[in-house]
Write an enzyme that holds these catalytic residues in place. Structure first.
Site, PDB file in Angstrom:
ATOM      1  N   ASP A  56      11.253 -52.353  14.866  1.00 43.17           N
ATOM      2  CA  ASP A  56      11.775 -51.396  15.703  1.00 43.17           C
ATOM      3  C   ASP A  56      13.258 -50.616  15.053  1.00 43.17           C
ATOM      4  O   ASP A  56      14.024 -51.689  14.412  1.00 43.17           O
ATOM      5  CB  ASP A  56      12.548 -51.813  16.885  1.00 43.17           C
ATOM      6  N   LYS A  98      13.478 -56.703  28.752  1.00 42.28           N
ATOM      7  CA  LYS A  98      14.900 -57.001  28.088  1.00 42.28           C
ATOM      8  C   LYS A  98      15.461 -58.739  28.987  1.00 42.28           C
ATOM      9  O   LYS A  98      16.074 -58.602  29.934  1.00 42.28           O
ATOM     10  CB  LYS A  98      16.309 -56.240  28.694  1.00 42.28           C
ATOM     11  N   ASP A 122       9.563 -45.760  17.532  1.00 47.05           N
ATOM     12  CA  ASP A 122      10.208 -46.366  16.344  1.00 47.05           C
ATOM     13  C   ASP A 122      10.351 -47.376  15.535  1.00 47.05           C
ATOM     14  O   ASP A 122      10.544 -48.133  15.288  1.00 47.05           O
ATOM     15  CB  ASP A 122      11.816 -46.140  17.391  1.00 47.05           C
TER      16      ASP A 122
HETATM   17  N1  GDD Z   1       9.304 -38.546  25.955  1.00 46.51           N
HETATM   18  C1  GDD Z   1      10.348 -39.919  26.694  1.00 46.51           C
HETATM   19  N2  GDD Z   1      10.647 -39.150  27.645  1.00 46.51           N
HETATM   20  N3  GDD Z   1      10.346 -40.586  25.452  1.00 46.51           N
HETATM   21  C2  GDD Z   1      11.369 -41.809  25.147  1.00 46.51           C
HETATM   22  C3  GDD Z   1      11.879 -41.674  26.976  1.00 46.51           C
HETATM   23  C4  GDD Z   1      11.584 -40.472  27.524  1.00 46.51           C
HETATM   24  O1  GDD Z   1      12.451 -40.729  28.403  1.00 46.51           O
HETATM   25  N4  GDD Z   1      12.469 -42.969  26.429  1.00 46.51           N
HETATM   26  C5  GDD Z   1      12.652 -43.354  25.502  1.00 46.51           C
HETATM   27  N5  GDD Z   1      11.247 -42.882  25.009  1.00 46.51           N
HETATM   28  C6  GDD Z   1      10.956 -43.773  23.521  1.00 46.51           C
HETATM   29  C7  GDD Z   1      11.909 -43.596  22.556  1.00 46.51           C
HETATM   30  O2  GDD Z   1      11.847 -42.178  21.483  1.00 46.51           O
HETATM   31  C8  GDD Z   1      11.458 -44.782  21.797  1.00 46.51           C
HETATM   32  O3  GDD Z   1      10.642 -44.554  20.702  1.00 46.51           O
HETATM   33  C9  GDD Z   1      10.475 -45.411  22.439  1.00 46.51           C
HETATM   34  O4  GDD Z   1      10.045 -44.251  23.763  1.00 46.51           O
HETATM   35  C10 GDD Z   1      10.868 -46.959  22.846  1.00 46.51           C
HETATM   36  O5  GDD Z   1      12.025 -46.578  24.078  1.00 46.51           O
HETATM   37  P1  GDD Z   1      13.695 -47.360  22.903  1.00 46.51           P
HETATM   38  O6  GDD Z   1      14.939 -46.820  23.785  1.00 46.51           O
HETATM   39  O7  GDD Z   1      13.206 -47.122  21.548  1.00 46.51           O
HETATM   40  O8  GDD Z   1      12.856 -48.752  23.455  1.00 46.51           O
HETATM   41  P2  GDD Z   1      13.396 -50.379  22.904  1.00 46.51           P
HETATM   42  O9  GDD Z   1      13.550 -50.138  21.974  1.00 46.51           O
HETATM   43  O10 GDD Z   1      14.855 -50.824  23.953  1.00 46.51           O
HETATM   44  O11 GDD Z   1      11.880 -51.329  23.774  1.00 46.51           O
HETATM   45  C11 GDD Z   1      10.814 -50.614  23.392  1.00 46.51           C
HETATM   46  O12 GDD Z   1      10.845 -50.845  22.643  1.00 46.51           O
HETATM   47  C12 GDD Z   1      10.391 -52.693  21.997  1.00 46.51           C
HETATM   48  C13 GDD Z   1       9.857 -53.022  21.005  1.00 46.51           C
HETATM   49  O13 GDD Z   1      10.200 -51.804  20.004  1.00 46.51           O
HETATM   50  C14 GDD Z   1       9.976 -51.627  24.467  1.00 46.51           C
HETATM   51  O14 GDD Z   1       9.075 -51.062  24.867  1.00 46.51           O
HETATM   52  C15 GDD Z   1       9.875 -52.914  24.535  1.00 46.51           C
HETATM   53  O15 GDD Z   1       9.348 -53.402  25.717  1.00 46.51           O
HETATM   54  C16 GDD Z   1       9.332 -53.743  23.282  1.00 46.51           C
HETATM   55  O16 GDD Z   1       9.216 -54.531  23.035  1.00 46.51           O
HETATM   56 MG    MG Z   2      13.065 -49.491  20.530  1.00 47.95          MG
END
Ligand code: GDD
Ligand code: MG
Length: 371
Positions: free
Chosen positions: A217, A157, A106
Site C-alpha cells: 500500500d 485496524k 493505492d
Molecule cells: N471514493 C472514495 N470515497 N474513496 C475513498 C473514501 C471515500 O470516502 N475513503 C477512502 N477511499 C479510498 C482511498 O482513496 C483508498 O484508495 C482506499 O479507499 C482505501 O482507503 P485508505 O485510507 O488507503 O485505507 P487503509 O489503507 O487505511 O485501509 C484499507 O486498505 C488496506 C490495504 O491497503 C482497508 O481496506 C484495509 O482493510 C486494507 O487492509
Molecule cells: Mg491505503
C-alpha cells in the site's frame, strides 16, 4: 467486466506529497499511480472502469479523460462529500449489474485478478476478498478464514491483542451487485467496518483469495519510497511490464544531457530532459523526474525526485522524496525519509533529516536548518 477504483481518500498519511496531488496520481517511476492500476486491470481484460472519487476530482479527469489513450473506458462517480469506501461503491450502483471488481486506489500488486475471478465463479460467494501476508497487521484489515478459505471474521485496524493472523485485506474485492442492497444510501459507510461484518453476521458467504504476489500500500512516504526501491531493484520484477519493462539498469528519457564525468550506478530511472553536470553522482535505486537539473558534484542516492527539481552544487539527496519544482541549495543535504512538498526552496548549507516533512512553497533560508 467492470471495476470500481476507490480514489476518494485525501491521502493524509502521504502528505506533503498529496497537498496538491491526489494519492492516486502520485508518480511511481514517473508514471501516475492510477495509470499503473488501469494497465493492471486491462492486462486482466477489465477495460470498463469507474473511478469513485470526491477529493480533487478535476485533476484526475483532466489528465485521464475517457481513458481512450490507455485503451480503457473510464467513467466517474463523484461523491458530493466523501462517502467512505462503502458509500462510494453505492454511489456507482446504477452502473453495476454483474459481479465487479473493486480496487483500493493505492495498492501496488500483481495479484492474479483472472484467477481470482475464476475462483469466485466456481465457489459462488457473495464477495471475494484478496488477502496478502504482512508484518504488521494492525494498520490494515485482518481477515480470519477457515480451511476452505471462507472468511470467518473481518477486523479493521485491530489492536495487537485482536491479531490472530498475518493475512490482511489486500484492498481488492469481487462483489455481487445484490450485496449493494446492504449498503445504506446517502450516508457514509465503509465496506471494512460495516458491509463485511454485516454480511458475516447475516451468514452471507465471503470467500478469501490468498496470494503471495508482490503487494504494498503506497499510502505513506516510507511505503511510497519502498515501492520505488522494490520496483527498481527487482524485488517487484513481476510488475516491470507495467513500466515498459524497466530492467534495473540505467534508463533514460529523451533529450537528457549527462556529463561524461558523472557517475551513474543503476538501477536509475532518468526522466526526459534532465541534465546531470560534471562529477555528479546518481546511485540507484533512484528516480529523476522529467527536467531535473543536477549540478556539479551533487549526489542523488536512493531518492525519488519529481519533475523540475534543481539540485545545487555538491548537495546530497539520500533516501528522500522531493516533489515537483523544488530547489536544493549548494552543499545542502536532504537525508533519510525526508519529504519535501512541491516548490520548496532549500537555501545553501542546510541539513534536513531524518523524516522531516516540509510543506509546499516553504523557503528555508541558507544555513538555518540542521539536525
Ligand atoms: N471514493 C472514495 N470515497 N474513496 C475513498 C473514501 C471515500 O470516502 N475513503 C477512502 N477511499 C479510498 C482511498 O482513496 C483508498 O484508495 C482506499 O479507499 C482505501 O482507503 P485508505 O485510507 O488507503 O485505507 P487503509 O489503507 O487505511 O485501509 C484499507 O486498505 C488496506 C490495504 O491497503 C482497508 O481496506 C484495509 O482493510 C486494507 O487492509
Ligand atoms: Mg491505503
Amino acid at each position: 467486466m467492470k471495476a470500481v477504483i476507490l480514489v476518494g481518500g485525501e491521502g493524509i498519511r502521504l502528505r506533503p506529497l498529496t497537498c496538491n496531488t491526489t494519492k492516486a496520481m502520485v508518480p511511481i517511476l514517473n508514471m501516475p499511480f492510477l495509470e499503473y492500476l488501469l494497465r493492471y486491470l486491462k492486462e486482466h481484460g477489465i477495460k470498463d472502469v469507474i473511478l469513485a472519487m470526491s477529493y480533487l476530482p478535476d485533476r484526475i479527469q483532466e489528465r485521464l479523460g475517457d481513458g481512450s489513450e490507455l485503451g480503457v473506458h473510464l467513467s466517474y462517480a463523484v461523491e458530493k462529500q466523501p462517502m467512505g469506501t462503502g458509500g462510494a461503491i453505492k454511489n456507482a450502483e446504477v452502473r453495476l449489474n454483474e459481479p465487479f471488481f473493486v480496487l483500493n486506489g493505492d495498492v501496488l500488486t500483481g495479484i492474479d485478478l483472472t484467477a481470482m475471478m475464476s475462483r469466485h465463479r466456481k465457489v459462488k460467494p457473495r464477495v471475494s476478498i484478496a488477502l496478502t501476508p504482512v508484518d504488521n497487521p494492525t494498520i490494515y484489515g485482518v481477515v480470519e478464514t477457515d480451511a476452505s478459505d471462507m472468511v470467518k471474521r473481518f477486523v479493521e485496524k485491530p489492536g495487537l491483542e485482536e491479531v490472530t493472523t498475518n493475512m490482511i485485506n489486500a484492498g481488492i474485492y469481487i462483489i455481487e451487485p445484490s450485496v449493494l442492497g446492504y449498503i445504506p444510501p446517502s450516508i457514509p459507510s465503509m465496506v471494512e467496518r460495516h458491509l463485511f461484518p454485516l454480511l458475516l453476521e447475516k451468514g452471507e458467504p465471503i470467500l478469501s483469495y490468498p496470494s503471495d504476489s508482490y503487494w504494498i500500500d503506497i499510502g505513506t512516504p516510507e511505503k511510497y519510497l519502498k515501492a520505488h526501491h522494490d520496483l527498481l531493484s527487482g524485488e517487484a520484477s513481476a510488475l516491470a511490464a507495467y513500466w515498459n519493462n524497466f530492467d534495473q539498469g540505467v534508463q533514460m528519457g529523451g533529450s537528457c544531457a549527462i556529463d561524461p564525468s558523472a557517475e551513474i550506478e543503476g538501477p536509475v530511472l532518468i526522466g526526459e530532459g534532465c541534465t546531470v553536470a560534471r562529477w555528479a553522482v546518481l546511485k540507484g535505486p533512484a528516480v529523476l523526474g522529467p527536467r531535473c537539473e543536477i549540478d556539479e558534484g551533487a549526489c542523488v542516492e536512493g531518492a525519488v525526485l519529481w519533475q523540475d527539481v534543481k539540485v545545487g552544487k555538491r548537495a546530497l539527496l539520500r533516501n528522500c522524496i522531493v516533489a515537483a519544482n523544488c530547489q536544493i541549495g549548494e552543499e545542502s543535504q536532504v537525508l533519510d525519509n525526508c519529504v519535501l512538498g512541491d516548490n520548496v526552496v532549500v537555501g545553501k548549507n542546510n541539513k534536513l533529516a531524518p523524516e522531516i516533512k516540509i510543506w509546499p512553497d516553504k523557503r528555508i533560508t541558507s544555513g538555518t536548518m540542521s539536525y
